[in-house]
Design a protein around this motif. Structure first.
Motif, PDB file in Angstrom:
ATOM      1  N   GLU A 113       0.817  -1.218   0.000  1.00 16.71           N
ATOM      2  CA  GLU A 113       0.000   0.000   0.000  1.00 16.71           C
ATOM      3  C   GLU A 113       0.851   1.270   0.000  1.00 16.71           C
ATOM      4  OE1 GLU A 113      -4.316  -1.064   1.578  1.00 16.71           O
ATOM      5  OE2 GLU A 113      -2.897  -0.744   3.228  1.00 16.71           O
ATOM      6  N   THR A 114       2.102   1.139  -0.420  1.00 20.18           N
ATOM      7  CA  THR A 114       2.966   2.305  -0.568  1.00 20.18           C
ATOM      8  C   THR A 114       3.141   2.585  -2.049  1.00 20.18           C
ATOM      9  OG1 THR A 114       4.141   1.796   1.479  1.00 20.18           O
ATOM     10  CG2 THR A 114       5.228   3.289  -0.056  1.00 20.18           C
ATOM     11  N   ARG A 115       2.669   3.750  -2.489  1.00 21.42           N
ATOM     12  CA  ARG A 115       2.679   4.108  -3.903  1.00 21.42           C
ATOM     13  C   ARG A 115       2.747   5.634  -4.026  1.00 21.42           C
ATOM     14  NH1 ARG A 115       3.153  -0.667  -3.783  1.00 21.42           N
ATOM     15  NH2 ARG A 115       2.172  -2.287  -5.095  1.00 21.42           N
ATOM     16  N   PHE A 116       2.868   6.132  -5.257  1.00 21.17           N
ATOM     17  CA  PHE A 116       2.791   7.572  -5.501  1.00 21.17           C
ATOM     18  C   PHE A 116       1.346   8.056  -5.529  1.00 21.17           C
ATOM     19  CE2 PHE A 116       7.116   6.851  -7.224  1.00 21.17           C
ATOM     20  CZ  PHE A 116       7.787   7.798  -6.476  1.00 21.17           C
ATOM     21  N   SER A 117       0.414   7.185  -5.862  1.00 18.46           N
ATOM     22  CA  SER A 117      -1.014   7.501  -5.799  1.00 18.46           C
ATOM     23  C   SER A 117      -1.664   6.606  -4.750  1.00 18.46           C
ATOM     24  CB  SER A 117      -1.692   7.254  -7.152  1.00 18.46           C
ATOM     25  OG  SER A 117      -1.153   8.083  -8.154  1.00 18.46           O
TER      26      SER A 117
ATOM     27  N   TYR B 253       6.056   1.036   6.038  1.00 19.94           N
ATOM     28  CA  TYR B 253       7.341   1.714   6.225  1.00 19.94           C
ATOM     29  C   TYR B 253       8.226   0.976   7.225  1.00 19.94           C
ATOM     30  CZ  TYR B 253      10.526   5.517   5.319  1.00 19.94           C
ATOM     31  OH  TYR B 253      11.625   6.244   4.886  1.00 19.94           O
ATOM     32  N   MET B 254       7.606   0.281   8.173  1.00 20.34           N
ATOM     33  CA  MET B 254       8.389  -0.548   9.089  1.00 20.34           C
ATOM     34  C   MET B 254       9.125  -1.649   8.321  1.00 20.34           C
ATOM     35  SD  MET B 254       9.580  -1.282  12.063  1.00 20.34           S
ATOM     36  CE  MET B 254       8.664  -0.349  13.301  1.00 20.34           C
ATOM     37  N   LYS B 255       8.486  -2.195   7.300  1.00 19.45           N
ATOM     38  CA  LYS B 255       9.154  -3.216   6.487  1.00 19.45           C
ATOM     39  C   LYS B 255      10.384  -2.636   5.800  1.00 19.45           C
ATOM     40  CE  LYS B 255       4.816  -5.683   5.680  1.00 19.45           C
ATOM     41  NZ  LYS B 255       3.711  -5.955   4.721  1.00 19.45           N
TER      42      LYS B 255
END
Length: 401
Positions: A215-219, A282-284
């Motif tokens: 779920e980490t993306r630019f959008s 972000y922890m990953k």
């Protein structure tokens, strides 16, 4: 490995709640892992005041400059494949940077320039390239502000913005000073040129998918838009003004909302500040850096990144720019700051702590001595509004046994 005094650790609950009660932050979350095991998590407040939605563990937040370590890792992944060396001039990848000029000392106008060298990749990585940000003081910062040159999500293509940036002079000759800047955005374009992929394609294929950062993306992912946090400011004027805070009547004025944000459909892939994601994602990433690369990058490359790459601390290089950290007692590696002297930094910590933050007051650090990864999420611009970061470091360090 040291442990924690749980009573002292629980003080953080009250500290976080005090920020909510005082309407400094709308909501916040904190995640602490030691030796790869979660030792503390707390959330409080709201991700969206108007909608009365709680700030939760799966809230999607703007991480702004916490994108920079991701971009720096991506560049070093390519470097360790032998595709370039760090002393290569950026013009080898972006020809618009070929014939550079910098402002003369004491310049008061943007056309008062002299020829200078082209910045190297290493100078871009360490913010010693002579680039700047629109919110920094000085002639170049003012010109960037006038041209709205900040690599925002709705500002078109990365290629075009880098070419526009290259048409401006540098604030100083490369290597002469340290100034927080859009240099990591430029390196995002270098990654695209070298890899033949868009920056997001490289991130997803080479970093996010291998680490499970789904779920980490630019959008903001389509299925996560209902979990996207609103962003706030206490300022009456421009939220991105990081000088003297001009407080408004409302300490939590919404400046970017869930349903109209440019982050819903980002045109620009800003390697300096464009990512959104969850605290667990972000922890990953931080755990990958702490434990030696998780197979996506070599452990010795990470050691190299988390060492100080300056001749001394940041303060010794005469910055007048905004930064996410103290400058005295802090060095700078590739993608984040490195604690050299806790006393001079006036913040508890261990030598070698590697950290950085984002404009919306997010923050992380890796403590290699105590085997810690710590991530704090909230959504308030600017990050200089309140002293949350040194307070949080004091709380965590004070709970170690």
């Amino acid at each position: 490995m040291t442990g924690f005094d749980t009573g002292r650790l629980s003080r953080i609950d009250d500290w976080m709640q005090s920020y909510i009660d005082a309407r400094r932050f709308a909501g916040a979350s904190l995640l602490v892992a030691q030796g790869g095991q979660e030792v503390y998590y707390h959330q409080c407040g709201l991700r969206d005041i108007e909608r009365d939605q709680p700030f939760e563990r799966d809230t999607i937040a703007r991480i702004y400059s916490m994108t920079k370590p991701v971009t720096s890792v991506a560049l070093m992944m390519l470097a360790e494949r032998g595709l370039f060396h760090l002393d290569a001039p950026v013009s080898e990848f972006i020809p618009a940077f070929k014939d550079m000029h910098c402002l003369v000392q004491g310049a008061t106008q943007i056309d008062q320039v002299e020829p200078c060298a082209t910045p190297t990749l290493h100078q871009l990585l360490t913010h010693t390239a002579g680039l700047s940000y629109p919110f920094n003081p000085g002639v170049l910062g003012a010109q960037m502000a006038e041209q709205d040159m900040i690599f925002r999500a709705n500002q078109g293509s990365l290629t075009d913005m880098c070419d526009r940036l290259a048409s401006l002079p540098l604030a100083f000759a490369p290597g002469k000073r340290w100034e927080y800047s859009v240099s990591i955005d430029v390196l995002g374009r270098v990654i695209e040129v070298v890899s033949g992929k868009t920056l997001e394609e490289f991130f997803v294929g080479e970093i996010f998918n291998p680490l499970g950062m789904n779920e980490t993306r630019f959008s903001v992912p389509q299925n996560a838009r209902g979990r996207f946090a609103a962003c706030y400011t206490p300022q009456a004027g421009d939220a991105f003004s990081v000088g003297k805070i001009e407080s408004g009547a409302e300490s939590l004025r919404m400046i970017d909302e869930q349903e109209k944000s440019p982050f819903l459909d980002a045109q620009m892939h800003s390697g300096g500040g464009g990512l959104v994601g969850t605290i667990d994602d972000y922890m990953k990433f931080t755990e990958m850096m702490r434990t030696g690369g998780a197979g996506i990058i070599g452990p010795k490359t990470l050691d190299f990144m988390m060492a100080n790459h300056l001749g001394g601390d940041i303060a010794s290089m005469g910055p007048s720019s905004f930064a996410e950290q103290p400058m005295e007692g802090m060095g700078f590696g590739l993608g984040g700051s490195v604690l050299l002297d806790a006393g001079r930094a006036r913040t508890p910590g261990h030598v070698g702590d590697f950290s950085w933050g984002g404009m919306a007051s997010t923050f992380f650090w890796i403590d290699p001595v105590a085997d810690l990864s710590v991530i704090f999420f909230t959504q308030l611009i600017p990050s200089s509004a309140y002293p949350a970061r040194p307070q949080l470091k004091a709380l965590i360090h004070g709970a170690l046994t």
